[in-house]
Design an enzyme around this catalytic site. Structure first.
Site, PDB file in Angstrom:
ATOM      1  N   HIS A  95       0.836  -1.207   0.000  1.00 46.05           N
ATOM      2  CA  HIS A  95       0.000   0.000   0.000  1.00 46.05           C
ATOM      3  C   HIS A  95       0.874   1.263   0.000  1.00 46.05           C
ATOM      4  CE1 HIS A  95      -3.416   2.648   1.249  1.00 46.05           C
ATOM      5  NE2 HIS A  95      -2.449   3.288   1.898  1.00 46.05           N
ATOM      6  N   GLU A  96       1.878   1.305   0.868  1.00 44.11           N
ATOM      7  CA  GLU A  96       2.725   2.503   0.959  1.00 44.11           C
ATOM      8  C   GLU A  96       3.569   2.693  -0.313  1.00 44.11           C
ATOM      9  OE1 GLU A  96       1.873   4.525   3.056  1.00 44.11           O
ATOM     10  OE2 GLU A  96       0.878   3.278   4.543  1.00 44.11           O
ATOM     11  N   HIS A  99       1.718   4.570  -2.939  1.00 37.66           N
ATOM     12  CA  HIS A  99       1.723   6.034  -2.845  1.00 37.66           C
ATOM     13  C   HIS A  99       2.968   6.610  -3.526  1.00 37.66           C
ATOM     14  CE1 HIS A  99      -1.858   6.498  -0.561  1.00 37.66           C
ATOM     15  NE2 HIS A  99      -1.425   5.868   0.523  1.00 37.66           N
ATOM     16  N   HIS A 103       2.996   9.202  -6.660  1.00 39.18           N
ATOM     17  CA  HIS A 103       3.803  10.420  -6.607  1.00 39.18           C
ATOM     18  C   HIS A 103       4.710  10.512  -7.839  1.00 39.18           C
ATOM     19  CE1 HIS A 103       6.747  13.122  -4.129  1.00 39.18           C
ATOM     20  NE2 HIS A 103       6.042  13.811  -4.976  1.00 39.18           N
TER      21      HIS A 103
END
Ligand SMILES: [Zn+2]
Length: 229
Positions: A95-96, A99, A103
């Protein structure tokens, strides 16, 4: 009347703290050690970042909760997810990393959210100042109405954080279900039987900020009350 007040108070507590308790419970439930998994959360994060052609994004351990830091370009994982080998560790890591991918691609939803969250710093500082000042205002002005008004203004300002995190939920769901889950399935990092558990963790990961923002609403009130009494 006291019973109604008690029920109202309990409902408010459930509304404010319930989501955070649920998120923590889901993460703990799927945090059991699984030696059969191919790697720890940190190892999977590194692997997925390299696969996404993002070798400059770092993977670090943190005590402030799992997150992606866009300023430092770093995926930060709590100790149990960084070094743990569990469904929760693997799903949170994926999940991280998602991100970081949002980005790097400059995806509109992520960039819009980045701006909003940066602006939240001001809101938070203003809310803290108002809340900190309210006991002093009460002591000087001796006006409970003014004190109540200050408190309300502080909490309403903090409520903006909750709204911002709700508005940016689609970005969280994209990280969990648009990117992390397909990556976990495609790379066969989890067996089919683990997918439902991973889905629960990914849902919890998406709601983390909303849940945390809700919990601070009442935390601050309690904190001001402590200052006053
Ligand atoms: Zn997220």
């Amino acid at each position: 009347m006291p019973i109604l007040l008690a029920i109202g108070g309990l409902l408010l507590l459930a509304f404010v703290f319930g989501p955070q308790l649920l998120v923590r419970r889901v993460l703990a439930k799927h945090g059991a050690d699984r030696p059969d998994l191919p790697g720890t959360g940190a190892e999977l994060a590194r692997h997925l970042l390299d696969e996404a052609n993002l070798p400059s994004v770092t993977v670090e351990q943190t005590d402030t909760g799992d997150h992606y830091d866009p300023e430092a370009q770093s995926v930060r994982l709590s100790p149990q997810h960084h070094d743990g080998r569990s469904v929760a560790a693997v799903a949170v890591a994926a999940h991280e990393v998602s991100h970081a991918v949002q980005h790097a691609r400059g995806e509109t939803a992520f960039m819009r959210r980045l701006t909003l969250v940066r602006q939240l710093g001001w809101v938070e500082k203003l809310a803290s100042a108002i809340l900190l000042l309210s006991p002093i205002v009460f002591a000087v002005m001796k006006s409970p109405a003014l004190f109540g008004l200050e408190l309300l203004a502080g909490v309403l300002l903090l409520g903006i954080r909750v709204v911002v995190h709700i508005v940016t939920l689609p970005d969280e769901f994209d990280a969990s279900f648009g990117k992390a889950l397909p990556a976990l399935v495609r790379g066969r990092y989890l067996v089919a039987g683990d997918i439902p558990a991973a889905q629960s963790v990914l849902k919890a990961a998406a709601y983390t900020y909303v849940a945390a923002a809700l919990a601070t609403l009442l935390d601050v009130v309690r904190w001001v009350r402590m200052l006053r009494f």
